[in-house]
Design a protein around this motif. Structure first.
Motif, PDB file in Angstrom:
ATOM      1  N   GLN A   1      -2.972   7.215   6.408  1.00  0.00           N
ATOM      2  CA  GLN A   1      -2.578   5.818   6.213  1.00  0.00           C
ATOM      3  C   GLN A   1      -1.522   5.688   5.116  1.00  0.00           C
ATOM      4  N   ASP A   2      -1.624   6.502   4.083  1.00  0.00           N
ATOM      5  CA  ASP A   2      -0.617   6.494   3.024  1.00  0.00           C
ATOM      6  C   ASP A   2       0.740   6.897   3.608  1.00  0.00           C
ATOM      7  N   TRP A   3       0.738   8.000   4.373  1.00  0.00           N
ATOM      8  CA  TRP A   3       1.984   8.495   4.984  1.00  0.00           C
ATOM      9  C   TRP A   3       2.536   7.501   6.010  1.00  0.00           C
ATOM     10  N   PHE A   4       1.661   6.988   6.884  1.00  0.00           N
ATOM     11  CA  PHE A   4       2.070   6.135   7.997  1.00  0.00           C
ATOM     12  C   PHE A   4       2.428   4.719   7.558  1.00  0.00           C
ATOM     13  N   VAL A   5       1.594   4.093   6.732  1.00  0.00           N
ATOM     14  CA  VAL A   5       1.795   2.692   6.356  1.00  0.00           C
ATOM     15  C   VAL A   5       2.607   2.567   5.072  1.00  0.00           C
ATOM     16  N   ARG A   6       2.100   3.141   3.989  1.00  0.00           N
ATOM     17  CA  ARG A   6       2.780   2.959   2.702  1.00  0.00           C
ATOM     18  C   ARG A   6       4.159   3.620   2.684  1.00  0.00           C
ATOM     19  N   GLN A   7       4.218   4.863   3.174  1.00  0.00           N
ATOM     20  CA  GLN A   7       5.478   5.598   3.096  1.00  0.00           C
ATOM     21  C   GLN A   7       6.289   5.522   4.400  1.00  0.00           C
ATOM     22  N   ARG A   8       5.795   4.780   5.384  1.00  0.00           N
ATOM     23  CA  ARG A   8       6.487   4.518   6.650  1.00  0.00           C
ATOM     24  C   ARG A   8       7.007   5.786   7.331  1.00  0.00           C
ATOM     25  N   CYS A   9       6.175   6.821   7.322  1.00  0.00           N
ATOM     26  CA  CYS A   9       6.472   8.113   7.968  1.00  0.00           C
ATOM     27  C   CYS A   9       7.721   8.790   7.408  1.00  0.00           C
ATOM     28  N   ALA A  10       8.164   8.391   6.218  1.00  0.00           N
ATOM     29  CA  ALA A  10       9.398   8.936   5.643  1.00  0.00           C
ATOM     30  C   ALA A  10       9.260  10.374   5.144  1.00  0.00           C
TER      31      ALA A  10
ATOM     32  N   THR B   1      -2.845 -12.733  -4.477  1.00  0.00           N
ATOM     33  CA  THR B   1      -3.397 -12.671  -5.828  1.00  0.00           C
ATOM     34  C   THR B   1      -3.378 -11.242  -6.349  1.00  0.00           C
ATOM     35  N   LEU B   2      -3.741 -10.290  -5.497  1.00  0.00           N
ATOM     36  CA  LEU B   2      -3.732  -8.883  -5.892  1.00  0.00           C
ATOM     37  C   LEU B   2      -2.325  -8.453  -6.309  1.00  0.00           C
ATOM     38  N   GLY B   3      -1.328  -8.831  -5.538  1.00  0.00           N
ATOM     39  CA  GLY B   3       0.057  -8.505  -5.874  1.00  0.00           C
ATOM     40  C   GLY B   3       0.505  -9.143  -7.169  1.00  0.00           C
ATOM     41  N   ALA B   4       0.095 -10.382  -7.409  1.00  0.00           N
ATOM     42  CA  ALA B   4       0.486 -11.100  -8.621  1.00  0.00           C
ATOM     43  C   ALA B   4      -0.065 -10.442  -9.886  1.00  0.00           C
ATOM     44  N   ILE B   5      -1.176  -9.730  -9.753  1.00  0.00           N
ATOM     45  CA  ILE B   5      -1.750  -9.077 -10.939  1.00  0.00           C
ATOM     46  C   ILE B   5      -1.463  -7.570 -10.956  1.00  0.00           C
ATOM     47  N   GLY B   6      -0.536  -7.136 -10.094  1.00  0.00           N
ATOM     48  CA  GLY B   6      -0.087  -5.751 -10.117  1.00  0.00           C
ATOM     49  C   GLY B   6      -0.871  -4.773  -9.274  1.00  0.00           C
ATOM     50  N   GLY B   7      -1.712  -5.261  -8.373  1.00  0.00           N
ATOM     51  CA  GLY B   7      -2.510  -4.378  -7.516  1.00  0.00           C
ATOM     52  C   GLY B   7      -1.720  -3.825  -6.352  1.00  0.00           C
ATOM     53  N   GLU B   8      -2.296  -2.829  -5.701  1.00  0.00           N
ATOM     54  CA  GLU B   8      -1.669  -2.204  -4.536  1.00  0.00           C
ATOM     55  C   GLU B   8      -1.790  -3.111  -3.314  1.00  0.00           C
ATOM     56  N   THR B   9      -0.652  -3.420  -2.711  1.00  0.00           N
ATOM     57  CA  THR B   9      -0.646  -4.310  -1.548  1.00  0.00           C
ATOM     58  C   THR B   9      -0.034  -3.663  -0.308  1.00  0.00           C
ATOM     59  N   TRP B  10       0.174  -2.371  -0.335  1.00  0.00           N
ATOM     60  CA  TRP B  10       0.833  -1.707   0.784  1.00  0.00           C
ATOM     61  C   TRP B  10       0.004  -1.709   2.066  1.00  0.00           C
TER      62      TRP B  10
ATOM     63  N   ARG C   1      -6.678 -12.689  14.113  1.00  0.00           N
ATOM     64  CA  ARG C   1      -5.882 -13.884  14.394  1.00  0.00           C
ATOM     65  C   ARG C   1      -6.219 -14.953  13.338  1.00  0.00           C
ATOM     66  N   ASP C   2      -5.315 -15.837  13.097  1.00  0.00           N
ATOM     67  CA  ASP C   2      -5.517 -16.956  12.147  1.00  0.00           C
ATOM     68  C   ASP C   2      -5.921 -16.455  10.764  1.00  0.00           C
ATOM     69  N   GLU C   3      -5.305 -15.371  10.335  1.00  0.00           N
ATOM     70  CA  GLU C   3      -5.626 -14.764   9.049  1.00  0.00           C
ATOM     71  C   GLU C   3      -4.946 -15.513   7.917  1.00  0.00           C
ATOM     72  N   THR C   4      -5.559 -15.462   6.763  1.00  0.00           N
ATOM     73  CA  THR C   4      -4.940 -15.967   5.532  1.00  0.00           C
ATOM     74  C   THR C   4      -4.799 -14.787   4.579  1.00  0.00           C
ATOM     75  N   TRP C   5      -3.926 -14.929   3.580  1.00  0.00           N
ATOM     76  CA  TRP C   5      -3.556 -13.788   2.749  1.00  0.00           C
ATOM     77  C   TRP C   5      -3.700 -14.068   1.252  1.00  0.00           C
ATOM     78  N   SER C   6      -4.588 -14.969   0.884  1.00  0.00           N
ATOM     79  CA  SER C   6      -4.762 -15.322  -0.533  1.00  0.00           C
ATOM     80  C   SER C   6      -5.149 -14.111  -1.375  1.00  0.00           C
ATOM     81  N   PHE C   7      -6.040 -13.279  -0.877  1.00  0.00           N
ATOM     82  CA  PHE C   7      -6.464 -12.095  -1.619  1.00  0.00           C
ATOM     83  C   PHE C   7      -5.272 -11.200  -1.924  1.00  0.00           C
ATOM     84  N   MET C   8      -4.462 -10.893  -0.909  1.00  0.00           N
ATOM     85  CA  MET C   8      -3.320 -10.004  -1.097  1.00  0.00           C
ATOM     86  C   MET C   8      -2.285 -10.617  -2.037  1.00  0.00           C
TER      87      MET C   8
END
Length: 189
Positions: A149-158, A77-86, A68-75
């Motif tokens: 987690q890759d199949w379930f989250v990143r690829q959304r069970c597709a 910043t990671l996305g802005a520099i091309g990191g994996e954010t899935w 709860r009450d989470e912040t997302w600065s790390f994610m």
């Protein structure tokens, strides 16, 4: 002693309910570790974390996962520099993964780390992983094994689902802190 086996959000809700009606010393919650994985070099234990946050009253009830009450600065910043954010790791949640990884690399068991975090967050029932040995759920899709987690989250069970394995299950030892007290000659299963 009541032993509750738990995995995911539903298991965390059940464990929370049990913790509210049972004396603290009467409840042992054994968490699934089959969804654990390594991401961004960190040891992630989604089911243990969901239980921990729910039992400590820190869970994000809107999302159903994370703090709860989470912040997302790390994610961000990671996305802005091309990191994996899935797989979204909030700033407060990230602290737990960094500390868990540090302690595991220093030789502590997942059980010891989990118990210490639970104690520090004021969780009364005992919370243990199902094993200190790695067990990883993997999905077979089109001849390729994919981490759950890759199949379930990143690829959304597709990707098509053709099989399931629990890598490491045959070698994993049950959690030693509760199994020795059960079984033939030691009480009931």
């Amino acid at each position: 002693m009541i032993i509750a086996l738990s995995g995911g959000i539903g298991g965390a809700k059940l464990a929370l309910g049990l913790s509210q009606v049972l004396p603290p010393g009467e409840l042992l919650i054994v968490a699934n570790t089959g969804d654990d994985f390594e991401h961004l070099g960190l040891s992630i234990s989604p089911d243990i974390d969901t239980l921990t946050y729910a039992l400590a009253g820190l869970d994000n009830t809107e999302l159903g996962w994370g703090r709860r009450d989470e912040t997302w600065s790390f994610m961000e910043t990671l996305g802005a520099i091309g990191g994996e954010t899935w797989f979204r790791l909030g700033d407060r949640d990230l602290a737990l993964h960094v500390e868990r990884t540090r302690r595991l690399c220093a030789g502590e068991t997942l059980s010891a780390v989990t118990a210490d975090v639970a104690r520090r967050l004021g969780i009364a029932p005992r919370l243990l992983p199902m094993s200190d040995d790695p067990v990883r759920t993997r999905i077979l899709s089109d001849g390729v094994w994919i981490d759950f987690q890759d199949w379930f989250v990143r690829q959304r069970c597709a990707p098509a689902f053709h099989g399931l394995e629990f890598a490491g299950a045959a070698e994993a030892r049950p959690q030693p802190d509760y199994w020795p007290r059960c079984g033939p000659g030691r009480g009931r299963w």
